[in-house]
Design an enzyme around this catalytic site. Structure first.
Site, PDB file in Angstrom:
ATOM      1  N   CYS A   2      -0.328   2.410  -4.409  1.00 55.05           N
ATOM      2  CA  CYS A   2      -1.134   3.584  -4.710  1.00 55.05           C
ATOM      3  C   CYS A   2      -0.288   4.848  -4.517  1.00 55.05           C
ATOM      4  CB  CYS A   2      -2.350   3.650  -3.787  1.00 55.05           C
ATOM      5  SG  CYS A   2      -3.575   2.353  -4.078  1.00 55.05           S
ATOM      6  N   HIS A  15       0.839  -1.192   0.000  1.00 55.42           N
ATOM      7  CA  HIS A  15       0.000   0.000   0.000  1.00 55.42           C
ATOM      8  C   HIS A  15       0.877   1.246   0.000  1.00 55.42           C
ATOM      9  CE1 HIS A  15      -3.533  -2.444   0.802  1.00 55.42           C
ATOM     10  NE2 HIS A  15      -2.870  -3.034   1.780  1.00 55.42           N
TER      11      HIS A  15
END
Length: 445
Positions: free
Chosen positions: A188, A147
């Site tokens: 991301c 992430h």
């Protein structure tokens, strides 16, 4: 005649040297990192295991690969095929043979940076203790999958901040730890780790799954038996392409092909563009590896999921597949709690900005909508805000949905380098709101 022969020998020697000047080869050191844990994050460890296998197949020596992954997937209770990990539907086991140097609690941002810096003393009695021993004649390849948010990458319990990463890359360069460094980041907002931050760093080439302001995408998410995503679109695109190549190509060739295949986000490149002409592997003609060519699956045969929404997507899939009334009730409750937790997170961030702006709606709207470009000077303030949030509210890596909101903290610091007022706003808002989420007893994923 002797002079002519000498020139021929020189040219032959130069040609050989250039043939060895590649991303993946015997002179390559590699650091592979899966920064998450938990079954719903299966894809990150699958990506990294696949990367390990692909690098070995293209000539990187196993003793020069350093791998960090939590290692809770292969033998997870939810794994229908214990002891294995796959990176695509019906794909080969990518876990077998992977040497994991750092597992569990040793997978941290600090350890990662010490590995890159070759700081063996700091890692004595930690994991394998293995660190980069690369020299000015070597290529270093780094692959990270997890992430991310504005200027940060997640590890299981810690955050890697862009300023710390850039400082380490500069230190490696100063200490002559590479001739070339190639870094692929799957996360991301991964572009925000380097955009405007490494512009003048020679011999460093970075490719990211997404631009600084957008999500990456999970892929192969529809298998009901596994109930998780097998891979990430950017990662499987460059690795499956590498697996199939028998003719070498340059990094720019790879970038053009991968950015075309990745239609859900905008693949980026940063750094020293002259490395774009670097060949990926040494032999112009190589055979496909038997492991790599099994069970080929086209990307078009799968539907992707925005990485931010994968936990929600998987929870919905669990509910749809539940058969017994008791199971249906539990899955429904889980989904409802997840939706509530996300709504709480959205409202909490708005509350922090409301307190910070003292109710100035126009100022709050600006902080919530702007996507300002980072610079290294803002990180002292940004560190303060992230630390205050983790102290007063949540551990960010364990509540990964919150990463989508962190650009708002960055905006505060880019507009006002002092952090005191914002830290107070975070403490005030969290103090008044945290009781609500604690009653749910669920992480914000």
């Amino acid at each position: 005649m002797k002079g002519y022969l000498s020139i021929l020998c020189l040219v032959a020697g130069l040609s050989f040297a250039l043939s060895e000047d590649v991303v993946f080869g015997p002179n390559t050191w590699a650091v592979l990192v899966a920064g998450s844990n938990g079954w719903y994050n299966y894809r990150h460890q699958a990506d990294i295991c696949h990367a390990y296998q692909s690098l070995i197949a293209k000539g990187v020596k196993a003793e020069k690969i350093i791998t960090l992954m939590y290692d809770d997937i292969a033998n997870n209770s939810e794994n229908p095929k214990k002891g294995t990990i796959i990176n695509k539907p019906n794909g080969p086991d990518v876990y077998n043979g992977v040497v994991i140097d750092y597992k569990g609690s040793t997978v941290t941002a600090k350890n990662f940076l010490n590995i890159l810096e070759g700081n063996a003393a700091a890692l004595k009695n930690v994991g394998s203790g293995k660190v980069l021993q690369s020299t000015e004649n070597d290529t270093v390849f780094i692959n990270f999958s997890d992430h991310g948010g504005t200027g940060i990458l997640g590890f299981p319990n810690t955050l890697l901040k862009a300023n710390d990463l850039v400082a380490t890359l500069n230190k490696m360069s100063k200490n002559n730890m590479f001739a070339k460094l190639v870094f692929y980041i799957e996360a991301c907002e991964s572009g925000s780790m380097v955009d405007n931050l490494i512009n003048h760093l020679d011999n460093v080439f970075v490719s990211t799954a997404s631009a600084a302001d957008e999500s990456s995408w999970g892929w192969y998410c529809d298998d009901k038996k596994y109930g998780t995503c097998f891979g990430d679109l950017y990662s499987i695109s460059w690795m499956e392409r590498l697996d199939e190549l028998t003719d070498s190509e340059t990094l720019f060739d790879d970038f053009n092909a991968v950015r075309t295949a990745v239609t859900k986000s905008h693949v980026q490149v940063y750094g020293d563009y002259k490395l774009g002409f670097l060949e990926k592997f040494g032999s112009k003609k190589v055979q496909k590896d038997e492991y790599q060519t099994e069970n080929s699956v086209s990307h078009e045969q799968s539907n992707g999921v925005n990485s931010r929404d994968i936990p929600l997507y998987l929870a919905k899939m669990e509910l749809e597949n539940a058969k017994e009334p008791g199971s249906i009730m539990l899955k429904k409750e889980k989904l409802e709690k997840m939706i509530q937790a996300r709504s709480f997170a959205d409202n909490l961030m708005s509350k922090i900005l409301e307190v910070y702006t003292e109710g100035d709606v126009e100022s709050q709207n600006y902080l919530e909508s702007a996507r300002l470009k980072l610079n290294l000077d803002m990180f002292s303030c940004y560190d303060d805000l992230l630390n205050a949030f983790e102290t007063s509210c949540f551990n960010i890596p364990q509540n990964s949905y919150l990463m989508k909101h962190l650009y708002k903290f960055a905006n505060i610091c880019l507009r006002d380098m002092t952090s005191t007022k914002a830290v107070t706003a975070i403490q005030t808002a969290c103090s008044s709101e945290m009781g609500t989420i604690n009653n749910l007893g669920i992480n914000i994923e």
